[in-house]
Design a protein around this motif. Structure first.
Motif, PDB file in Angstrom:
ATOM      1  N   HIS A 218       0.820  -1.207  -0.031  1.00 29.32           N
ATOM      2  CA  HIS A 218       0.044  -0.065  -0.059  1.00 29.32           C
ATOM      3  C   HIS A 218       0.694   1.211  -0.125  1.00 29.32           C
ATOM      4  O   HIS A 218       0.240   2.258  -0.547  1.00 29.32           O
ATOM      5  CB  HIS A 218      -0.900  -0.053   1.106  1.00 29.32           C
ATOM      6  CG  HIS A 218      -1.732  -1.194   1.217  1.00 29.32           C
ATOM      7  ND1 HIS A 218      -3.118  -0.988   0.457  1.00 29.32           N
ATOM      8  CD2 HIS A 218      -1.777  -2.178   1.772  1.00 29.32           C
ATOM      9  CE1 HIS A 218      -3.740  -2.225   0.680  1.00 29.32           C
ATOM     10  NE2 HIS A 218      -3.077  -2.982   1.483  1.00 29.32           N
TER      11      HIS A 218
ATOM     12  N   THR B 163       1.211   6.695   1.223  1.00 28.51           N
ATOM     13  CA  THR B 163       0.125   5.454   1.241  1.00 28.51           C
ATOM     14  C   THR B 163      -0.663   5.787  -0.026  1.00 28.51           C
ATOM     15  O   THR B 163      -1.361   6.974  -0.207  1.00 28.51           O
ATOM     16  CB  THR B 163      -0.755   5.424   2.375  1.00 28.51           C
ATOM     17  OG1 THR B 163       0.296   5.128   3.420  1.00 28.51           O
ATOM     18  CG2 THR B 163      -1.905   4.361   2.311  1.00 28.51           C
TER      19      THR B 163
ATOM     20  N   MET C 209       1.184  -1.081  -5.424  1.00 25.43           N
ATOM     21  CA  MET C 209      -0.149  -1.736  -5.542  1.00 25.43           C
ATOM     22  C   MET C 209      -0.371  -2.334  -6.823  1.00 25.43           C
ATOM     23  O   MET C 209      -0.056  -2.107  -7.817  1.00 25.43           O
ATOM     24  CB  MET C 209      -1.275  -0.784  -5.072  1.00 25.43           C
ATOM     25  CG  MET C 209      -1.246  -0.367  -3.737  1.00 25.43           C
ATOM     26  SD  MET C 209      -2.747   0.926  -3.592  1.00 25.43           S
ATOM     27  CE  MET C 209      -4.247  -0.605  -3.337  1.00 25.43           C
TER      28      MET C 209
END
Length: 306
Positions: free
Chosen positions: A117, A162, A137
């Motif tokens: 992530h 993130t 990701m």
């Protein structure tokens, strides 16, 4: 002697011979020789596993020095669908140089959900090598956005960011690097494709992958492909990994991969990551190291023109 339109000749034993028969026989013989040559080539493989050069390649990668100003290390970005083997490849590369199986990058479980992530830089062999890997990701519908991959390639994504599958990183965000250095930028894009399920890959993932590689091409960033899980795609290779370059099945998968991700065969590298093994072995090491060597060379060629 020659007589008549049939061009027949008399041999020592007095048996007639047709020139057309001779030509047909020679054609068949030539075909047989070529067939045997192809068989020999198939036995040897279309690429060599350089078992005797393992130490040499490892030493070259360890001693490799960048000569481009303002670039202290090559940055390699891996992208692909969930479970393709991106993080596993990073762990495998680290295992090769550590001479033991290691676990640094988190690997996706079998749930089909992305484990990665955050944008994290992974050094190899405790940072002693002049190249690093970044994982992102998966490319599924609820995975990373193309805009974020583009930002990462251009060096705008800050370490530890993130990813948000709904909203791309904005220029006003604190995690956005407005003036990236050459070190921040990506020097080689590597698409990771699992050989065992390439035929069933979602078209949206393939489209996303090709859009990213096209963007890399526009920027000038080299694009290579890792075709993972070859042992799960071919029983012959699962039984004996040394047959990876002689397997017709693997060659067929490479051709299919070339067609789907729009990459030439010379840019596709079939590999087997460390997954079930508790110890390293030379065959896996050699195959992984060969792929890394080509990736590093491509990245090095790119930065030499910056």
């Amino acid at each position: 002697m020659i007589k008549g339109p049939n061009l027949r000749v008399s041999l020592e034993m007095g048996r007639p011979c047709d020139f057309f028969s001779i030509r047909t026989g020679l054609q068949r013989l030539t075909g047989r020789i070529l067939h045997l040559f192809d068989q020999k080539k198939q036995q040897n493989g279309w690429r060599p596993i350089r078992t005797s050069q393992r130490g040499k390649i490892e030493a070259q990668l360890k001693d490799f020095q960048l000569k481009t100003p303002n670039v202290s290390r090559l940055r390699i970005l891996l992208c692909g669908q969930v479970g393709a083997g991106k993080s596993s490849f990073i762990n495998s590369v680290n295992s090769v140089f550590a001479h033991r199986v290691t676990q640094r990058a988190g690997e996706a479980p079998c749930s089909g959900k992305s484990y990665t992530h955050k944008y994290i830089t992974y050094t190899i062999n405790k940072g002693t090598l002049p190249f690093v890997f970044n994982d992102v990701m998966g490319l599924e519908q609820d995975g990373i956005l193309i805009e974020d991959i583009n930002s990462a390639m251009l060096g705008h994504v800050k370490e530890g960011y993130t990813f948000n599958p709904q909203t791309p990183l904005a220029e006003t965000d604190d995690n956005y690097i407005k003036h990236p250095s050459l070190d921040d930028k990506v020097h080689c894009l590597v698409s990771v494709v699992p050989a065992n399920v390439i035929s069933q890959m979602d078209e949206s993932v393939i489209k996303k992958m090709n859009t990213v590689s096209q963007r890399a091409n526009d920027i000038g960033i080299p694009h290579l492909v890792l075709m993972t899980k070859v042992d799960e795609a071919c029983p012959l290779v699962k039984e004996d990994l040394k047959k990876i370059y002689t397997s017709k099945k693997i060659k067929e998968k490479m051709v299919e991969c070339s067609y789907k991700v729009e990459a030439s065969l010379k840019c596709i590298f079939p590999v087997k990551n460390y997954s079930e093994e508790s110890d390293t072995n030379d065959t896996v090491d050699n195959i992984i190291m060969s792929a890394v060597e080509h990736i590093v060379n491509a990245a090095c060629d790119f930065v030499s023109y910056l």
